[in-house]
Scaffold this active site. Structure first.
Site, PDB file in Angstrom:
ATOM      1  N   GLN A 118       0.838  -1.204   0.000  1.00 29.48           N
ATOM      2  CA  GLN A 118       0.000   0.000   0.000  1.00 29.48           C
ATOM      3  C   GLN A 118       0.874   1.255   0.000  1.00 29.48           C
ATOM      4  OE1 GLN A 118      -3.592   0.118   0.135  1.00 29.48           O
ATOM      5  NE2 GLN A 118      -3.081   2.210  -0.472  1.00 29.48           N
ATOM      6  N   ASP A 174      -7.959   6.203   7.072  1.00 34.14           N
ATOM      7  CA  ASP A 174      -8.260   4.803   6.776  1.00 34.14           C
ATOM      8  C   ASP A 174      -9.479   4.476   7.631  1.00 34.14           C
ATOM      9  OD1 ASP A 174      -8.168   2.109   6.078  1.00 34.14           O
ATOM     10  OD2 ASP A 174      -6.389   1.640   7.282  1.00 34.14           O
TER      11      ASP A 174
HETATM   12  N1   CP Z   1      -6.254  -1.124   0.449  1.00 34.11           N
HETATM   13  C1   CP Z   1      -6.364  -2.462   0.507  1.00 34.11           C
HETATM   14  O1   CP Z   1      -5.438  -3.194   0.872  1.00 34.11           O
HETATM   15  O2   CP Z   1      -7.574  -2.931   0.104  1.00 34.11           O
HETATM   16  P1   CP Z   1      -8.088  -4.438   0.110  1.00 34.11           P
HETATM   17  O3   CP Z   1      -8.340  -4.830   1.526  1.00 34.11           O
HETATM   18  O4   CP Z   1      -9.331  -4.422  -0.725  1.00 34.11           O
HETATM   19  O5   CP Z   1      -7.009  -5.302  -0.490  1.00 34.11           O
HETATM   20  N1  NVA Z   2      -6.466  -0.906   8.303  1.00 33.46           N
HETATM   21  C1  NVA Z   2      -7.252  -1.706   7.402  1.00 33.46           C
HETATM   22  C2  NVA Z   2      -6.635  -1.705   6.036  1.00 33.46           C
HETATM   23  C3  NVA Z   2      -7.375  -2.483   5.016  1.00 33.46           C
HETATM   24  C4  NVA Z   2      -6.728  -2.433   3.669  1.00 33.46           C
HETATM   25  C5  NVA Z   2      -7.383  -3.111   7.959  1.00 33.46           C
HETATM   26  O1  NVA Z   2      -6.405  -3.634   8.503  1.00 33.46           O
HETATM   27  O2  NVA Z   2      -8.465  -3.671   7.879  1.00 33.46           O
END
Ligand code: CP
Ligand code: NVA
Length: 333
Positions: A141, A245
């Site tokens: 990411q 996020d």
């Molecule tokens: N941003 C991200 O990792 O999204 P996903 O959970 O859809 O892979």
């Molecule tokens: N912080 C989130 C990111 C998902 C891509 C999780 O861990 O669920």
């Protein structure tokens, strides 16, 4: 570790600033080349006849599509192994699973719960393991995020060969201190980007992680500065990019009600940016999936929002990471 142990990619902390720069720059270059209809010569058929195991014990849209797509782009065969497909966790240990899978594939892309799980997978694997998100890190990411910032602010005059030209930029993170933030903070420290983090009280970056972030900046001539606050407006001050996020990461569903209450007032809106005094041309980023409480539609679907290019950049980041860690076996230069 034996001299033949593969090099794994579990966190941005595993990279030098020069290596991180190379991964972002290669992602940018491959994006241009592939979108113009050709394939970089060193990537053409680079994984032909090879299999990459994709072990996903959690849901995923972007990470799954980008990593499977990247393997296909390099001519390899991605093999998706969801949590109900393999014996792991139900009937077989991580050690046995790691030894067995790595004996038959060229690399493992793994989305697990705890960092210890991906670390022990790596420890016992004879092929490179790439972390596709754990509770502490999300390195793929962050390559995509820095590519996105690089593209958006590329006119910076300071860009030298070993730099992304981001020195002096300021990122404001408004929300939960989680896996995405931790790798972002490590990258920011290494790349000379300042990062201001606003979380509600009780949701700050843990001390052990602060130590890791500090370590990431050690030896860097002008590491990015990290500040923490409980006041969103303070973090926003003079920021070029506002980032958030989800407030409830996967695995925290039981805390959902308590968290949503604790994060009240942390929604990113034009008013917050205005009150806090963000830079005039501030941009917005989010790794997705997004919920409306974290950011208003007005920001999320505006000209300031980089979220969709950011999502697409996951593909170019995945290609670059596979090139570095699988095709070139960890020699990133
Ligand atoms: N941003 C991200 O990792 O999204 P996903 O959970 O859809 O892979
Ligand atoms: N912080 C989130 C990111 C998902 C891509 C999780 O861990 O669920």
């Amino acid at each position: 570790t034996s001299p033949f142990a593969p090099r794994h990619f579990l966190s941005i902390a595993d990279l030098t600033p020069a290596e991180f720069t190379t991964l972002v720059r290669n992602a940018s270059q491959h994006k241009k080349t592939i979108k113009s209809g050709s394939v970089p010569r060193n990537l053409l058929g680079a994984l032909s006849g090879k299999t990459v195991a994709m072990m996903f014990s959690k849901r995923s849209t972007r990470t799954r599509i980008s990593t499977e797509g990247a393997v296909a782009q390099l001519g390899g065969q991605p093999m998706f192994l969801g949590k109900d497909d393999i014996q792991l966790g139900v009937n077989e240990s991580l050690y046995d699973t790691s030894v067995v899978i790595s004996s038959m594939v060229s690399a493992i892309v793994a989305r697990v719960n705890s960092h210890d799980d991906v670390a022990s997978l790596a420890k016992h694997s004879t092929v490179p393991v790439i972390n596709a998100l754990c509770d502490l890190y999300h390195p793929l990411q962050i390559i995509a995020d820095f590519l996105t910032i690089h593209e958006s602010f590329h006119a910076r005059p300071t860009a030298g060969l070993n730099s992304l030209g981001m020195e002096g930029l300021k990122i404001a993170w408004i929300g939960d201190a989680n896996n995405v933030l931790f790798d972002m903070a490590i990258a920011a420290a290494k790349m000379g980007v300042d990062l201001a983090v606003a979380t509600p009280k009780g949701y700050e970056i843990p001390q052990t992680m602060l130590d890791i972030i500090k370590q990431a900046g050690a030896g860097v001539s002008s590491p990015g500065k990290l500040i923490q606050t409980n006041v969103p407006e303070e973090a926003v001050k003079d920021a070029d990019v506002l980032v958030t996020d989800t407030w409830v990461s996967m695995g925290q569903e039981e805390e959902s009600a308590r968290r949503i209450k604790a994060f009240e007032g942390f929604q990113i809106t034009p008013e917050l940016a205005q009150r806090g005094g963000a830079k005039r041309d501030w941009k917005f980023m989010h790794c997705l999936p997004r919920h409306p409480e974290e950011v208003s539609d007005e920001v999320f679907y505006s000209h300031r929002s980089l979220v969709f290019p950011e999502a697409e950049n996951r593909l170019w980041a995945a290609i670059s990471a596979l090139e570095g860690f699988v095709v070139n076996k960890g020699k990133i230069n």
